[in-house]
Design an enzyme around this catalytic site. Structure first.
Site, short mmCIF file in Angstrom:
data_model
loop_
_atom_site.label_atom_id
_atom_site.label_comp_id
_atom_site.label_asym_id
_atom_site.label_seq_id
_atom_site.Cartn_x
_atom_site.Cartn_y
_atom_site.Cartn_z
N ASN A 103 0.67 -1.12 0.27
CA ASN A 103 -0.29 0.28 -0.02
C ASN A 103 1.06 1.46 0.12
O ASN A 103 2.06 1.60 0.26
CB ASN A 103 -1.05 -0.20 1.48
CG ASN A 103 -1.73 -1.54 1.20
OD1 ASN A 103 -1.77 -1.91 0.50
ND2 ASN A 103 -2.01 -1.55 2.03
N HIS A 120 6.06 -0.80 -3.01
CA HIS A 120 5.90 0.21 -3.80
C HIS A 120 5.96 1.81 -4.00
O HIS A 120 4.71 2.35 -4.62
CB HIS A 120 3.91 -0.88 -4.50
CG HIS A 120 4.11 -1.84 -4.88
ND1 HIS A 120 2.57 -2.76 -4.56
CD2 HIS A 120 4.93 -2.77 -5.69
CE1 HIS A 120 2.99 -3.78 -5.39
NE2 HIS A 120 4.25 -3.40 -5.96
N CYS A 128 9.22 14.74 -9.59
CA CYS A 128 10.03 15.22 -10.35
C CYS A 128 9.81 14.73 -11.98
O CYS A 128 11.76 13.95 -11.87
CB CYS A 128 10.52 16.67 -10.48
SG CYS A 128 10.39 17.82 -12.09
N CYS A 131 13.51 17.02 -13.56
CA CYS A 131 15.18 17.36 -12.04
C CYS A 131 14.94 16.77 -10.71
O CYS A 131 15.52 16.66 -10.07
CB CYS A 131 14.62 18.84 -11.79
SG CYS A 131 13.45 19.29 -10.57
N CYS A 152 10.96 23.05 -12.36
CA CYS A 152 11.26 23.37 -13.73
C CYS A 152 10.46 23.21 -14.35
O CYS A 152 10.72 22.99 -16.02
CB CYS A 152 12.77 22.25 -14.51
SG CYS A 152 11.41 20.82 -14.06
N GLY A 189 -5.05 -9.36 3.27
CA GLY A 189 -6.00 -8.52 1.99
C GLY A 189 -4.61 -8.00 0.66
O GLY A 189 -4.85 -7.09 0.47
N ASN A 215 -8.08 -12.62 4.67
CA ASN A 215 -9.03 -12.21 3.83
C ASN A 215 -10.37 -12.60 3.46
O ASN A 215 -10.67 -13.21 4.33
CB ASN A 215 -8.00 -12.66 2.29
CG ASN A 215 -8.37 -11.65 1.20
OD1 ASN A 215 -9.29 -11.98 0.77
ND2 ASN A 215 -7.56 -11.32 0.54
N GLU A 217 -12.13 -13.26 0.62
CA GLU A 217 -12.02 -14.68 0.03
C GLU A 217 -11.06 -15.89 -0.51
O GLU A 217 -9.40 -14.89 -0.25
CB GLU A 217 -12.47 -14.52 -1.16
CG GLU A 217 -11.72 -13.15 -2.01
CD GLU A 217 -13.04 -12.73 -2.68
OE1 GLU A 217 -12.12 -12.16 -4.08
OE2 GLU A 217 -13.65 -12.23 -2.93
N ALA A 234 -10.22 -8.47 8.15
CA ALA A 234 -8.65 -7.92 8.81
C ALA A 234 -9.31 -7.27 9.76
O ALA A 234 -8.50 -7.19 11.33
CB ALA A 234 -7.66 -7.39 7.68
P1 NAD Z 1 -6.12 -5.92 -3.90
O1 NAD Z 1 -6.59 -5.33 -4.89
O2 NAD Z 1 -5.70 -7.02 -6.11
O3 NAD Z 1 -6.72 -6.93 -3.67
C1 NAD Z 1 -7.52 -6.90 -1.97
C2 NAD Z 1 -7.50 -8.26 -2.04
O4 NAD Z 1 -8.25 -7.47 -0.48
C3 NAD Z 1 -7.92 -9.10 -1.90
O5 NAD Z 1 -8.31 -10.24 -2.03
C4 NAD Z 1 -9.81 -8.86 -1.43
O6 NAD Z 1 -10.40 -10.36 -1.02
C5 NAD Z 1 -9.10 -8.54 0.40
N1 NAD Z 1 -9.99 -8.02 0.62
C6 NAD Z 1 -10.16 -6.72 0.51
N2 NAD Z 1 -11.42 -6.40 1.53
C7 NAD Z 1 -10.71 -7.03 2.39
C8 NAD Z 1 -10.80 -6.94 4.49
N3 NAD Z 1 -12.18 -5.92 4.88
N4 NAD Z 1 -9.74 -7.79 4.86
C9 NAD Z 1 -9.46 -8.35 4.31
N5 NAD Z 1 -9.29 -8.52 3.31
C10 NAD Z 1 -9.75 -7.75 2.40
O7 NAD Z 1 -4.63 -5.61 -3.45
P2 NAD Z 1 -3.05 -5.97 -3.67
O8 NAD Z 1 -2.99 -7.70 -3.63
O9 NAD Z 1 -2.78 -4.99 -2.79
O10 NAD Z 1 -2.49 -6.17 -5.29
C11 NAD Z 1 -2.83 -4.53 -5.64
C12 NAD Z 1 -2.39 -3.15 -5.68
O11 NAD Z 1 -3.22 -1.99 -6.08
C13 NAD Z 1 -1.40 -2.74 -5.14
O12 NAD Z 1 0.16 -2.66 -5.36
C14 NAD Z 1 -0.98 -1.88 -4.13
O13 NAD Z 1 0.09 -0.76 -4.07
C15 NAD Z 1 -2.04 -1.35 -4.73
N6 NAD Z 1 -3.63 0.07 -3.82
C16 NAD Z 1 -2.98 0.54 -3.31
C17 NAD Z 1 -4.10 1.01 -2.05
C18 NAD Z 1 -3.66 1.73 -0.67
O14 NAD Z 1 -3.07 2.04 -0.43
N7 NAD Z 1 -3.92 1.69 0.07
C19 NAD Z 1 -5.33 0.84 -2.61
C20 NAD Z 1 -5.74 0.19 -3.71
C21 NAD Z 1 -4.29 -0.33 -4.29
ZN ZN Z 2 11.31 19.39 -11.62
#
Ligand code: NAD
Ligand code: ZN
Length: 245
Positions: A103, A120, A128, A131, A152, A189, A215, A217, A234
């Protein structure tokens, strides 16, 4: 939630030597930040082919910034939920050595976790592309998009990893070091479909780490790694691991 499995998971965490967590967008859903996949997911509204690749960002920054601006408006007001707080508590109790997160919302740090590996990148910094200057997001107006570098006039991009971009080297090294050291991983998650992040549980399992998955699912990991699967939100399950700790 299956109580017996939760108690088993808590006992495994308690007796672990080096437990770590790998978190994904699902842990922040209950803080109001939508995940990408799933019925409420952002990808139902925004086609990843048009928004998630660095090539799409560079080809049409104004369009992709439209989505990013919407995300920033949501993230600005988001607070850690009980799942984030539980991971911070587990670290304080000495039960959790690191959180590796996919996240970019900064909520693990806000909850108080000290060792957070941001696989990530981070959403609160804009960089930027001309620069390399960096700016905290709150210093840059999103009134006109795409935002440009005050120094810039180059294009600004969140310091996060788009598809097609490499993982920041330090985070990559630290995350795989943790996956090599650990004897237990809490996978929370994440759909485990984005690589190389999804490789981390496989790496841990290759030296017989226990994998506990939380998770709503099942995922590909559930069966391929025979995870101890705890089904449910979670925010309800992780606090139970603290209580039983
Ligand atoms: P994903 O969106 O692919 O999957 C989310 C997973 O979380 C699913 O398997 C879903 O079943 C599960 N889920 C949903 N609600 C839940 C809960 N309340 N409790 C437990 N599990 C739950 O997410 P990912 O695998 O992190 O991949 C997506 C990419 O997107 C990542 O690389 C991330 O960097 C980015 N992203 C980040 C954010 C953030 O910073 N909050 C938000 C969206 C996407
Ligand atoms: Zn710049």
């Amino acid at each position: 939630m299956c109580e017996e499995r939760v108690r088993k998971a808590a006992a495994l965490v308690r007796s672990s030597r080096h437990a770590i967590a790998l978190t994904g967008a699902g842990i922040s859903v209950e803080s109001g930040i939508p995940a990408f996949r799933g019925t409420q997911g952002l990808w139902n509204k925004y086609d990843p082919a048009e928004y998630a690749y660095i090539s799409s960002f560079l080809a049409n920054p104004r369009k992709v910034w439209g989505m990013l601006k919407e995300l920033y408006q949501i993230m600005e007001n988001a607070l850690p939920n009980p799942a984030h707080h539980a991971l911070a508590e587990l670290e304080k109790m000495g039960r959790l050595k690191a959180v590796i997160t996919q996240n970019v919302d900064g909520l693990h740090e806000k909850a108080g976790n000290e060792r957070v590996i941001e696989f990530h990148g981070r959403g609160d910094i804009l960089v930027c592309l001309s620069c390399s200057a960096q700016y905290p997001i709150e210093k840059i107006s999103l009134g006109t998009i795409p935002p440009l570098c005050p120094r810039c006039q180059g294009l600004l991009k969140p310091d996060v990893v788009f598809f097609g971009e490499p993982i920041p080297r330090f985070a990559l090294e630290e995350a795989f070091k943790e996956a090599g050291l650990c004897d237990l991983v809490l996978v929370v998650g994440t759909s485990a479909q984005v690589y190389p992040a999804a490789e981390l549980p496989y790496q841990a399992a290759s030296h017989r780490s226990t994998i506990i998955e939380i998770n709503l699912e099942e995922t590909e990991l559930t069966h391929s790694l025979k995870t101890l699967f705890l089904q449910g939100p979670a925010s309800q399950i992780l606090p139970r691991l603290v209580e039983e700790g």
